[in-house]
Structure formats: structure tokens, C-alpha cells
Design an enzyme around this catalytic site. Structure first.
Site, short mmCIF file in Angstrom:
data_model
loop_
_atom_site.label_atom_id
_atom_site.label_comp_id
_atom_site.label_asym_id
_atom_site.label_seq_id
_atom_site.Cartn_x
_atom_site.Cartn_y
_atom_site.Cartn_z
N ASP A 11 3.26 -3.30 -4.53
CA ASP A 11 3.44 -2.69 -3.13
C ASP A 11 3.65 -1.54 -2.98
O ASP A 11 4.19 -0.73 -3.74
CB ASP A 11 4.46 -3.52 -2.26
CG ASP A 11 4.67 -3.30 -0.93
OD1 ASP A 11 3.58 -3.16 -0.08
OD2 ASP A 11 5.78 -3.02 -0.52
N ARG A 12 3.15 -0.72 -1.73
CA ARG A 12 3.39 0.78 -1.57
C ARG A 12 4.81 0.99 -1.04
O ARG A 12 5.79 1.24 -1.63
CB ARG A 12 2.55 1.37 -0.96
CG ARG A 12 2.58 2.84 -1.34
CD ARG A 12 1.44 3.36 -0.24
NE ARG A 12 1.73 3.71 0.93
CZ ARG A 12 1.17 4.47 1.93
NH1 ARG A 12 0.13 4.98 1.68
NH2 ARG A 12 1.69 4.60 3.20
N ASP A 13 4.74 0.81 0.25
CA ASP A 13 5.85 1.12 1.16
C ASP A 13 7.20 0.28 1.01
O ASP A 13 7.01 -0.92 1.05
CB ASP A 13 5.46 1.12 2.64
CG ASP A 13 4.43 2.20 2.73
OD1 ASP A 13 4.10 3.07 2.01
OD2 ASP A 13 3.49 2.06 3.74
N THR A 53 -1.61 -2.85 -0.69
CA THR A 53 -0.74 -2.33 0.50
C THR A 53 -1.35 -2.56 1.95
O THR A 53 -2.39 -2.30 2.15
CB THR A 53 -0.52 -0.89 0.51
OG1 THR A 53 0.32 -0.42 1.73
CG2 THR A 53 -1.61 0.28 0.42
N CYS A 100 -7.56 -11.54 8.54
CA CYS A 100 -8.37 -11.01 7.41
C CYS A 100 -7.81 -11.45 6.05
O CYS A 100 -6.57 -11.69 6.05
CB CYS A 100 -8.51 -9.62 7.46
SG CYS A 100 -7.44 -8.75 6.36
N LYS A 104 -1.94 -8.88 3.02
CA LYS A 104 -1.04 -9.78 2.46
C LYS A 104 -0.10 -10.61 3.41
O LYS A 104 0.08 -9.94 4.46
CB LYS A 104 -0.04 -8.62 1.58
CG LYS A 104 -0.64 -7.96 0.50
CD LYS A 104 0.30 -7.11 -0.35
CE LYS A 104 0.95 -6.17 0.71
NZ LYS A 104 2.21 -5.48 -0.41
#
Length: 152
Positions: A11-13, A53, A100, A104
Site C-alpha cells: 500500500d502507499r499512503d 493504492t 469497481c 481495495k
């Protein structure tokens, strides 16, 4: 499974970098010190590093795809200084209520990456800050989840 690669889906943030809320400004880029050795260890074991992300700030028109890409490029450049190469960033620009399968905890981004890079999903790893999102995604795929930093 000969020839398949293993990956770390990260994951990014909130996992790689501090989450400032719809993080996209280069001035907000601050990488967590403790994620670097974790990624480096996997990278040195020939795992490819792929960022997955949710970026609904794009769908909400808080920032553009170009803003996100500039942030991602700077993040990747900074991680390279520590010997960690990000293979690719996969992102979902959709809002939570758009349903969609890439958003995630949906598994669409990992499935897309797995096809593109010939990844052995079952022997890969998800690293994230939210058990309810990243952990759920990992459980859906039956793979290891490592939680860092998060609050749930």
C-alpha cells in the site's frame, strides 16, 4: 509454478509514506523509516515490489493523474536511494460507491499485476496499514499480510 515471480504488494499512503489525507503534493512526501528495511529484505530475496493504492482523490477531482504520477515518481526515486526498486504503481481512481473490482479490498489490482508480471500470488505478500482494507484483500487471495503503522 516454475518461472513465476514472487511479489510484495505494498500500500502507499499510511504504509510507504505518511498519509496527509488525499496525499499528492511532493512537499507532503515523507517515507516511513521502518518500511525501508522490510522492503529491502524482500527485494534482496528477488521479490518484485508493486504498489497497489486506492486514489479516489482523482475521482473526487482533488488532484490529477499527473499529480499522482509525479508523487509516485518522486517516491520511487527516494526508495531507489535505499536500494529498493518499485516495479510499478497500480492505482484505483474510483470512488468507494462505484463498485469497481480494482478498489481495495477488491483484488483487481493484484490480479492485473499478477498477469502482467507472471506472479505467483500464493507465495507473495501484502504489506499495508489497514487490516480492514489491505488485510481483507490479502485474505481474499489467501496470502500473507504484514500490518504496519495502521489504526484498524
Amino acid at each position: 509454478m516454475a518461472g513465476k515471480r514472487k511479489a510484495v504488494f505494498v500500500d502507499r499512503d499510511g504504509t510507504l509514506n505518511y498519509d496527509t489525507g488525499y496525499t499528492h503534493k511532493l512537499s507532503d512526501l515523507k517515507i516511513y523509516d521502518d518500511i525501508i528495511p522490510i522492503l529491502k529484505e524482500y527485494y534482496d530475496q528477488n521479490y518484485i515490489i508493486i504498489v497497489v493504492t486506492n486514489q479516489s482523490g482523482i475521482g473526487r477531482e482533488y488532484y490529477t493523474v499527473e499529480d499522482m504520477e509525479a508523487f509516485n515518481n518522486k517516491l520511487a526515486e527516494e526508495l531507489m536511494k535505499y536500494g529498493v526498486k518499485i516495479e510499478e504503481f497500480f492505482y484505483c481512481p474510483h470512488l468507494p460507491d462505484q463498485g469497481c473490482k480494482c478498489r481495495k479490498p477488491g483484488t483487481g489490482m493484484i490480479e492485473e499485476a499478477a498477469k502482467k508480471y507472471n506472479i505467483d500470488i500464493k507465495n507473495s505478500v501484502v504489506i499495508g496499514d489497514r487490516t480492514s482494507v489491505d488485510g481483507t484483500m490479502a485474505r481474499k487471495l489467501g496470502i500473507k499480510f504484514i500490518k504496519v503503522h495502521g489504526y484498524d
